[in-house]
Design a protein around this motif. Sequence first.
Motif, PDB file in Angstrom:
ATOM      1  N   ASN A 133     -73.514  -5.789 -44.827  1.00  0.00           N
ATOM      2  CA  ASN A 133     -74.224  -7.060 -45.018  1.00  0.00           C
ATOM      3  C   ASN A 133     -75.253  -7.363 -43.942  1.00  0.00           C
ATOM      4  O   ASN A 133     -76.025  -8.323 -44.081  1.00  0.00           O
ATOM      5  CB  ASN A 133     -73.238  -8.235 -45.153  1.00  0.00           C
ATOM      6  CG  ASN A 133     -72.360  -8.086 -46.365  1.00  0.00           C
ATOM      7  OD1 ASN A 133     -72.876  -7.934 -47.483  1.00  0.00           O
ATOM      8  ND2 ASN A 133     -71.055  -8.099 -46.184  1.00  0.00           N
TER       9      ASN A 133
ATOM     10  N   ARG B  73     -80.469 -14.790 -44.925  1.00  0.00           N
ATOM     11  CA  ARG B  73     -79.395 -15.711 -45.306  1.00  0.00           C
ATOM     12  C   ARG B  73     -78.683 -16.192 -44.039  1.00  0.00           C
ATOM     13  O   ARG B  73     -78.699 -15.515 -43.024  1.00  0.00           O
ATOM     14  CB  ARG B  73     -78.357 -15.003 -46.212  1.00  0.00           C
ATOM     15  CG  ARG B  73     -78.943 -14.253 -47.396  1.00  0.00           C
ATOM     16  CD  ARG B  73     -79.185 -15.161 -48.576  1.00  0.00           C
ATOM     17  NE  ARG B  73     -77.954 -15.856 -48.956  1.00  0.00           N
ATOM     18  CZ  ARG B  73     -77.031 -15.363 -49.805  1.00  0.00           C
ATOM     19  NH1 ARG B  73     -77.192 -14.184 -50.334  1.00  0.00           N
ATOM     20  NH2 ARG B  73     -75.960 -16.071 -50.114  1.00  0.00           N
ATOM     21  N   GLU B  74     -78.028 -17.349 -44.130  1.00  0.00           N
ATOM     22  CA  GLU B  74     -77.197 -17.896 -43.046  1.00  0.00           C
ATOM     23  C   GLU B  74     -77.884 -17.841 -41.667  1.00  0.00           C
ATOM     24  O   GLU B  74     -77.288 -17.362 -40.689  1.00  0.00           O
ATOM     25  CB  GLU B  74     -75.849 -17.173 -42.996  1.00  0.00           C
ATOM     26  CG  GLU B  74     -75.058 -17.293 -44.299  1.00  0.00           C
ATOM     27  CD  GLU B  74     -73.642 -16.748 -44.167  1.00  0.00           C
ATOM     28  OE1 GLU B  74     -72.872 -17.296 -43.371  1.00  0.00           O
ATOM     29  OE2 GLU B  74     -73.324 -15.782 -44.872  1.00  0.00           O
TER      30      GLU B  74
ATOM     31  N   TYR C  20     -76.662 -16.360 -37.918  1.00  0.00           N
ATOM     32  CA  TYR C  20     -77.162 -15.050 -37.490  1.00  0.00           C
ATOM     33  C   TYR C  20     -78.634 -15.046 -37.074  1.00  0.00           C
ATOM     34  O   TYR C  20     -79.166 -13.990 -36.733  1.00  0.00           O
ATOM     35  CB  TYR C  20     -76.921 -14.024 -38.605  1.00  0.00           C
ATOM     36  CG  TYR C  20     -75.458 -13.869 -38.959  1.00  0.00           C
ATOM     37  CD1 TYR C  20     -74.547 -13.382 -38.029  1.00  0.00           C
ATOM     38  CD2 TYR C  20     -74.970 -14.252 -40.206  1.00  0.00           C
ATOM     39  CE1 TYR C  20     -73.203 -13.258 -38.327  1.00  0.00           C
ATOM     40  CE2 TYR C  20     -73.620 -14.122 -40.531  1.00  0.00           C
ATOM     41  CZ  TYR C  20     -72.744 -13.630 -39.592  1.00  0.00           C
ATOM     42  OH  TYR C  20     -71.417 -13.505 -39.881  1.00  0.00           O
TER      43      TYR C  20
ATOM     44  N   ASN D   8     -72.321  -2.532 -34.326  1.00  0.00           N
ATOM     45  CA  ASN D   8     -71.808  -3.772 -34.914  1.00  0.00           C
ATOM     46  C   ASN D   8     -71.157  -3.396 -36.245  1.00  0.00           C
ATOM     47  O   ASN D   8     -71.846  -3.244 -37.259  1.00  0.00           O
ATOM     48  CB  ASN D   8     -72.934  -4.775 -35.135  1.00  0.00           C
ATOM     49  CG  ASN D   8     -72.405  -6.097 -35.662  1.00  0.00           C
ATOM     50  OD1 ASN D   8     -71.263  -6.183 -36.126  1.00  0.00           O
ATOM     51  ND2 ASN D   8     -73.215  -7.136 -35.601  1.00  0.00           N
TER      52      ASN D   8
ATOM     53  N   ALA E 174     -69.511  -5.144 -38.155  1.00  0.00           N
ATOM     54  CA  ALA E 174     -69.471  -6.320 -39.049  1.00  0.00           C
ATOM     55  C   ALA E 174     -68.047  -6.526 -39.568  1.00  0.00           C
ATOM     56  O   ALA E 174     -67.100  -6.434 -38.783  1.00  0.00           O
ATOM     57  CB  ALA E 174     -70.521  -6.171 -40.145  1.00  0.00           C
ATOM     58  N   ALA E 175     -67.862  -6.790 -40.846  1.00  0.00           N
ATOM     59  CA  ALA E 175     -66.527  -7.134 -41.349  1.00  0.00           C
ATOM     60  C   ALA E 175     -65.528  -5.993 -41.180  1.00  0.00           C
ATOM     61  O   ALA E 175     -64.311  -6.236 -41.062  1.00  0.00           O
ATOM     62  CB  ALA E 175     -66.619  -7.540 -42.820  1.00  0.00           C
TER      63      ALA E 175
ATOM     64  N   HIS F  19     -62.681  -5.879 -38.489  1.00  0.00           N
ATOM     65  CA  HIS F  19     -61.402  -6.563 -38.620  1.00  0.00           C
ATOM     66  C   HIS F  19     -60.442  -5.858 -39.578  1.00  0.00           C
ATOM     67  O   HIS F  19     -59.350  -6.364 -39.824  1.00  0.00           O
ATOM     68  CB  HIS F  19     -61.650  -8.008 -39.081  1.00  0.00           C
ATOM     69  CG  HIS F  19     -62.839  -8.651 -38.422  1.00  0.00           C
ATOM     70  ND1 HIS F  19     -62.908  -8.834 -37.057  1.00  0.00           N
ATOM     71  CD2 HIS F  19     -64.022  -9.106 -38.915  1.00  0.00           C
ATOM     72  CE1 HIS F  19     -64.080  -9.400 -36.757  1.00  0.00           C
ATOM     73  NE2 HIS F  19     -64.764  -9.566 -37.870  1.00  0.00           N
TER      74      HIS F  19
ATOM     75  N   HIS G 288     -71.172  -8.067 -31.467  1.00  0.00           N
ATOM     76  CA  HIS G 288     -71.195  -9.078 -32.538  1.00  0.00           C
ATOM     77  C   HIS G 288     -72.167 -10.168 -32.146  1.00  0.00           C
ATOM     78  O   HIS G 288     -72.113 -10.680 -31.016  1.00  0.00           O
ATOM     79  CB  HIS G 288     -69.806  -9.676 -32.757  1.00  0.00           C
ATOM     80  CG  HIS G 288     -68.814  -8.637 -33.167  1.00  0.00           C
ATOM     81  ND1 HIS G 288     -68.800  -8.111 -34.426  1.00  0.00           N
ATOM     82  CD2 HIS G 288     -67.863  -8.003 -32.469  1.00  0.00           C
ATOM     83  CE1 HIS G 288     -67.857  -7.189 -34.485  1.00  0.00           C
ATOM     84  NE2 HIS G 288     -67.272  -7.101 -33.314  1.00  0.00           N
ATOM     85  N   MET G 289     -73.035 -10.515 -33.075  1.00  0.00           N
ATOM     86  CA  MET G 289     -74.021 -11.559 -32.772  1.00  0.00           C
ATOM     87  C   MET G 289     -73.356 -12.917 -32.603  1.00  0.00           C
ATOM     88  O   MET G 289     -73.708 -13.681 -31.712  1.00  0.00           O
ATOM     89  CB  MET G 289     -75.065 -11.599 -33.883  1.00  0.00           C
ATOM     90  CG  MET G 289     -75.975 -10.404 -33.826  1.00  0.00           C
ATOM     91  SD  MET G 289     -77.150 -10.451 -35.155  1.00  0.00           S
ATOM     92  CE  MET G 289     -76.029 -10.215 -36.503  1.00  0.00           C
ATOM     93  N   SER G 290     -72.435 -13.243 -33.499  1.00  0.00           N
ATOM     94  CA  SER G 290     -71.764 -14.537 -33.410  1.00  0.00           C
ATOM     95  C   SER G 290     -70.602 -14.454 -32.428  1.00  0.00           C
ATOM     96  O   SER G 290     -70.106 -13.354 -32.116  1.00  0.00           O
ATOM     97  CB  SER G 290     -71.259 -14.970 -34.792  1.00  0.00           C
ATOM     98  OG  SER G 290     -70.272 -14.065 -35.259  1.00  0.00           O
TER      99      SER G 290
ATOM    100  N   ARG H  82     -61.299 -13.102 -37.607  1.00  0.00           N
ATOM    101  CA  ARG H  82     -62.366 -12.447 -36.843  1.00  0.00           C
ATOM    102  C   ARG H  82     -61.978 -12.239 -35.380  1.00  0.00           C
ATOM    103  O   ARG H  82     -62.724 -11.654 -34.600  1.00  0.00           O
ATOM    104  CB  ARG H  82     -63.665 -13.252 -36.928  1.00  0.00           C
ATOM    105  CG  ARG H  82     -64.206 -13.350 -38.321  1.00  0.00           C
ATOM    106  CD  ARG H  82     -65.553 -14.039 -38.356  1.00  0.00           C
ATOM    107  NE  ARG H  82     -65.805 -14.621 -39.655  1.00  0.00           N
ATOM    108  CZ  ARG H  82     -66.282 -13.956 -40.719  1.00  0.00           C
ATOM    109  NH1 ARG H  82     -66.576 -12.674 -40.620  1.00  0.00           N
ATOM    110  NH2 ARG H  82     -66.458 -14.552 -41.877  1.00  0.00           N
TER     111      ARG H  82
HETATM  112  O1  CA2 Z   1     -71.172 -11.698 -35.527  1.00  0.00           O
HETATM  113  C1  CA2 Z   1     -71.315 -10.553 -35.963  1.00  0.00           C
HETATM  114  O2  CA2 Z   1     -72.214  -9.804 -35.598  1.00  0.00           O
HETATM  115  C2  CA2 Z   1     -70.360 -10.065 -37.079  1.00  0.00           C
HETATM  116  O3  CA2 Z   1     -70.127  -8.676 -36.854  1.00  0.00           O
HETATM  117  C3  CA2 Z   1     -71.089 -10.279 -38.388  1.00  0.00           C
HETATM  118  C4  CA2 Z   1     -70.234  -9.921 -39.601  1.00  0.00           C
HETATM  119  C5  CA2 Z   1     -68.881 -10.615 -39.525  1.00  0.00           C
HETATM  120  O4  CA2 Z   1     -68.069 -10.175 -40.598  1.00  0.00           O
HETATM  121  C6  CA2 Z   1     -68.177 -10.346 -38.209  1.00  0.00           C
HETATM  122  O5  CA2 Z   1     -66.970 -11.071 -38.207  1.00  0.00           O
HETATM  123  C7  CA2 Z   1     -69.038 -10.780 -37.045  1.00  0.00           C
HETATM  124  C8  CA2 Z   1     -70.923 -10.353 -40.891  1.00  0.00           C
HETATM  125  C9  CA2 Z   1     -72.266  -9.741 -41.073  1.00  0.00           C
HETATM  126  C10 CA2 Z   1     -72.927 -10.410 -42.241  1.00  0.00           C
HETATM  127  O6  CA2 Z   1     -74.312 -10.472 -41.988  1.00  0.00           O
HETATM  128  C11 CA2 Z   1     -75.036 -11.367 -42.681  1.00  0.00           C
HETATM  129  C12 CA2 Z   1     -76.325 -11.558 -42.246  1.00  0.00           C
HETATM  130  C13 CA2 Z   1     -77.118 -12.462 -42.867  1.00  0.00           C
HETATM  131  C14 CA2 Z   1     -76.645 -13.169 -43.949  1.00  0.00           C
HETATM  132  C15 CA2 Z   1     -75.348 -12.983 -44.393  1.00  0.00           C
HETATM  133  C16 CA2 Z   1     -74.561 -12.061 -43.745  1.00  0.00           C
END
Ligand code: CA2
Length: 146
Positions: A10, A17-18, A22, A72, A74-75, A78, A98-100, A109
């Motif tokens: 993703n 998005r979001e 992000y 990264n 991402a999901a 976990h 992780h960005m967030s 998470r």
């Molecule tokens: O914070 C992060 O970088 C994460 O790896 C991002 C993952 C999330 O599942 C991890 O828990 C933390 C999600 C990536 C989804 O990226 C998107 C980007 C834009 C719009 C929607 C989703």
Amino acid sequence: MNILVLNGPNLNLLGTREPEIYGRATLDDLARDVQAAFPDVTFAFFQSNHEGELVERLHQAHRDEVDGIVFNPAAYTHTSVALRDAVSAITPPVIEVHMSNVYAREAMRHVSYIAPVAAGKIVGFGMRGYHLAVRYLVDAAQEAAQ
Ligand code: CA2
């Protein structure tokens, strides 16, 4: 110096998005900014939504003897024993990014299958986290060469 920047599922949606979580920059922006910040480093950038492709890319980085990997997952962070085993099996140091701030988000998470086998982990600094991870890899390689 060769560094792989690897992004999981993703993250191809970055910037579309979001943005409140992000940010507004895209993966292409990230690649351009990181390359501009470290002009002497040769980067490979790869993103996949598929766990097996990420495993294959980690193996390839090992065969290529890259100096480090910024990852990264991402999901899959976990959930993925396969990615953990791949990170554990390869020689190049892997920095988990992780960005967030995952610790300020849902409890699911807070668990990382990758962290115990990574060289280190950076969370919560947005795309700056990728730059910090590269900075570490470059500095560590230079120190090791002295
Ligand atoms: O914070 C992060 O970088 C994460 O790896 C991002 C993952 C999330 O599942 C991890 O828990 C933390 C999600 C990536 C989804 O990226 C998107 C980007 C834009 C719009 C929607 C989703």
